[in-house]
Design a protein around this motif. Structure first.
Motif, PDB file in Angstrom:
ATOM      1  N   MET A 146       1.808   3.638  -6.652  1.00 40.74           N
ATOM      2  CA  MET A 146       0.840   4.512  -6.033  1.00 40.74           C
ATOM      3  C   MET A 146       1.190   4.670  -4.553  1.00 40.74           C
ATOM      4  N   THR A 147       1.140   5.859  -4.064  1.00 44.67           N
ATOM      5  CA  THR A 147       1.440   6.155  -2.666  1.00 44.67           C
ATOM      6  C   THR A 147       0.146   6.505  -1.939  1.00 44.67           C
ATOM      7  N   VAL A 148      -0.006   5.994  -0.710  1.00 44.26           N
ATOM      8  CA  VAL A 148      -1.191   6.303   0.091  1.00 44.26           C
ATOM      9  C   VAL A 148      -0.763   6.898   1.432  1.00 44.26           C
ATOM     10  N   TYR A 149      -1.664   7.659   1.992  1.00 42.72           N
ATOM     11  CA  TYR A 149      -1.499   8.250   3.317  1.00 42.72           C
ATOM     12  C   TYR A 149      -2.088   7.271   4.331  1.00 42.72           C
ATOM     13  N   LEU A 150      -1.278   6.796   5.250  1.00 37.66           N
ATOM     14  CA  LEU A 150      -1.711   5.816   6.244  1.00 37.66           C
ATOM     15  C   LEU A 150      -2.535   6.514   7.319  1.00 37.66           C
ATOM     16  N   ASN A 151      -3.827   6.587   7.084  1.00 38.63           N
ATOM     17  CA  ASN A 151      -4.683   7.357   7.990  1.00 38.63           C
ATOM     18  C   ASN A 151      -5.829   6.545   8.576  1.00 38.63           C
ATOM     19  N   THR A 152      -5.680   5.241   8.671  1.00 37.61           N
ATOM     20  CA  THR A 152      -6.697   4.422   9.315  1.00 37.61           C
ATOM     21  C   THR A 152      -6.496   4.548  10.816  1.00 37.61           C
ATOM     22  N   PRO A 153      -7.332   5.323  11.512  1.00 38.00           N
ATOM     23  CA  PRO A 153      -7.085   5.603  12.931  1.00 38.00           C
ATOM     24  C   PRO A 153      -6.939   4.357  13.798  1.00 38.00           C
ATOM     25  N   SER A 154      -7.741   3.345  13.582  1.00 40.14           N
ATOM     26  CA  SER A 154      -7.699   2.172  14.451  1.00 40.14           C
ATOM     27  C   SER A 154      -6.431   1.346  14.275  1.00 40.14           C
ATOM     28  N   PHE A 195       0.810  13.644  13.627  1.00 39.67           N
ATOM     29  CA  PHE A 195       0.153  13.072  12.463  1.00 39.67           C
ATOM     30  C   PHE A 195       0.189  13.976  11.237  1.00 39.67           C
ATOM     31  N   ARG A 196       1.084  14.953  11.238  1.00 38.82           N
ATOM     32  CA  ARG A 196       1.243  15.782  10.041  1.00 38.82           C
ATOM     33  C   ARG A 196       1.754  14.912   8.902  1.00 38.82           C
ATOM     34  N   PRO A 197       1.248  15.134   7.693  1.00 37.06           N
ATOM     35  CA  PRO A 197       1.725  14.332   6.556  1.00 37.06           C
ATOM     36  C   PRO A 197       3.242  14.465   6.379  1.00 37.06           C
ATOM     37  N   ASN A 198       3.923  13.346   6.418  1.00 38.43           N
ATOM     38  CA  ASN A 198       5.364  13.271   6.173  1.00 38.43           C
ATOM     39  C   ASN A 198       5.685  11.837   5.754  1.00 38.43           C
ATOM     40  N   VAL A 242       6.768   9.325   7.226  1.00 35.68           N
ATOM     41  CA  VAL A 242       6.355   8.276   8.165  1.00 35.68           C
ATOM     42  C   VAL A 242       4.966   7.742   7.799  1.00 35.68           C
ATOM     43  N   TRP A 243       4.088   8.620   7.365  1.00 38.97           N
ATOM     44  CA  TRP A 243       2.692   8.259   7.132  1.00 38.97           C
ATOM     45  C   TRP A 243       2.355   7.955   5.674  1.00 38.97           C
ATOM     46  N   TYR A 244       3.350   7.932   4.805  1.00 37.10           N
ATOM     47  CA  TYR A 244       3.106   7.571   3.405  1.00 37.10           C
ATOM     48  C   TYR A 244       3.748   6.225   3.116  1.00 37.10           C
ATOM     49  N   SER A 245       3.083   5.439   2.292  1.00 36.39           N
ATOM     50  CA  SER A 245       3.605   4.120   1.949  1.00 36.39           C
ATOM     51  C   SER A 245       3.269   3.782   0.505  1.00 36.39           C
ATOM     52  N   ASP A 246       4.095   2.954  -0.079  1.00 37.02           N
ATOM     53  CA  ASP A 246       3.840   2.453  -1.420  1.00 37.02           C
ATOM     54  C   ASP A 246       2.667   1.475  -1.332  1.00 37.02           C
ATOM     55  N   ALA A 247       1.601   1.740  -2.063  1.00 37.15           N
ATOM     56  CA  ALA A 247       0.397   0.904  -2.001  1.00 37.15           C
ATOM     57  C   ALA A 247       0.232   0.036  -3.245  1.00 37.15           C
ATOM     58  N   SER A 248       1.308  -0.197  -3.974  1.00 35.63           N
ATOM     59  CA  SER A 248       1.229  -1.110  -5.117  1.00 35.63           C
ATOM     60  C   SER A 248       0.927  -2.510  -4.587  1.00 35.63           C
ATOM     61  N   TYR A 249       0.112  -3.249  -5.306  1.00 31.81           N
ATOM     62  CA  TYR A 249      -0.225  -4.587  -4.830  1.00 31.81           C
ATOM     63  C   TYR A 249      -0.631  -5.496  -5.984  1.00 31.81           C
ATOM     64  N   PHE A 250      -0.566  -6.765  -5.697  1.00 30.45           N
ATOM     65  CA  PHE A 250      -1.081  -7.811  -6.576  1.00 30.45           C
ATOM     66  C   PHE A 250      -2.032  -8.614  -5.708  1.00 30.45           C
ATOM     67  N   LYS A 251      -3.260  -8.829  -6.182  1.00 30.74           N
ATOM     68  CA  LYS A 251      -4.277  -9.423  -5.321  1.00 30.74           C
ATOM     69  C   LYS A 251      -5.057 -10.510  -6.045  1.00 30.74           C
ATOM     70  N   LEU A 252      -5.288 -11.609  -5.336  1.00 29.95           N
ATOM     71  CA  LEU A 252      -6.207 -12.640  -5.801  1.00 29.95           C
ATOM     72  C   LEU A 252      -7.560 -12.280  -5.212  1.00 29.95           C
ATOM     73  N   ARG A 253      -8.352 -11.565  -6.004  1.00 28.76           N
ATOM     74  CA  ARG A 253      -9.619 -11.028  -5.522  1.00 28.76           C
ATOM     75  C   ARG A 253     -10.708 -12.092  -5.434  1.00 28.76           C
ATOM     76  N   SER A 254     -10.781 -12.961  -6.443  1.00 29.18           N
ATOM     77  CA  SER A 254     -11.796 -14.016  -6.378  1.00 29.18           C
ATOM     78  C   SER A 254     -11.365 -15.216  -7.210  1.00 29.18           C
ATOM     79  N   ILE A 255     -11.811 -16.368  -6.766  1.00 27.86           N
ATOM     80  CA  ILE A 255     -11.569 -17.606  -7.493  1.00 27.86           C
ATOM     81  C   ILE A 255     -12.729 -18.548  -7.205  1.00 27.86           C
TER      82      ILE A 255
END
Length: 128
Positions: free
Chosen positions: A1-9, A50-53, A55-68
């Motif tokens: 999955m690809t996401v647009y890196l648009n978190t302004p902060s 900040f035009r979509p290109n 630079v601003w896209y990244s692979d958002a694949s992840y594996f997460k330990l959400r809770s234990i």
């Protein structure tokens, strides 16, 4: 999955007085003109930066330990001395670990104003 890196902060520093994060270390300057990976930092509005290109896209694949949750039931011969029928000690954690390609922010929090928080709970459950 690809996401647009648009978190302004995080990804778009100095816009609307946002801070500069470590993500911006590759920004263009006259000294880094040949090696820069990001546009020049500026406090002025510049939509070209900040035009979509790629630079601003990244692979958002992840594996997460959400809770234990780990728990331990105290032995009855110990807790019966203080007139208890049950006593369980537990520790619980949320959003503890994530393996992903976006090192600076949780991949589920891209585009959000507030980061995903890690939480830890320690408790005891008793029964009379």
């Amino acid at each position: 999955m690809t996401v647009y890196l648009n978190t302004p902060s995080i990804f778009w520093p100095l816009r609307a007085n946002n801070n500069i994060s470590t993500f911006s270390e590759g920004s263009w300057t006259s000294a880094t003109a040949t090696s820069a990976t990001l546009p020049r930092l500026t406090t002025l509005e510049n939509a070209n930066n900040f035009r979509p290109n790629t630079v601003w896209y990244s692979d958002a694949s992840y594996f997460k330990l959400r809770s234990i949750e780990l728990s331990y039931d105290l032995p009855l011969q110990i807790i019966s001395r203080i007139k208890l029928n049950q006593a369980t000690i537990y520790i619980r954690g949320m959003n503890l670990l994530s393996f992903d390609n976006i090192d600076i922010v949780d991949p589920e929090a891209v585009g959000l104003e507030y980061p995903t928080l890690k939480t830890y709970n320690l408790g005891i459950k008793i029964g009379f």
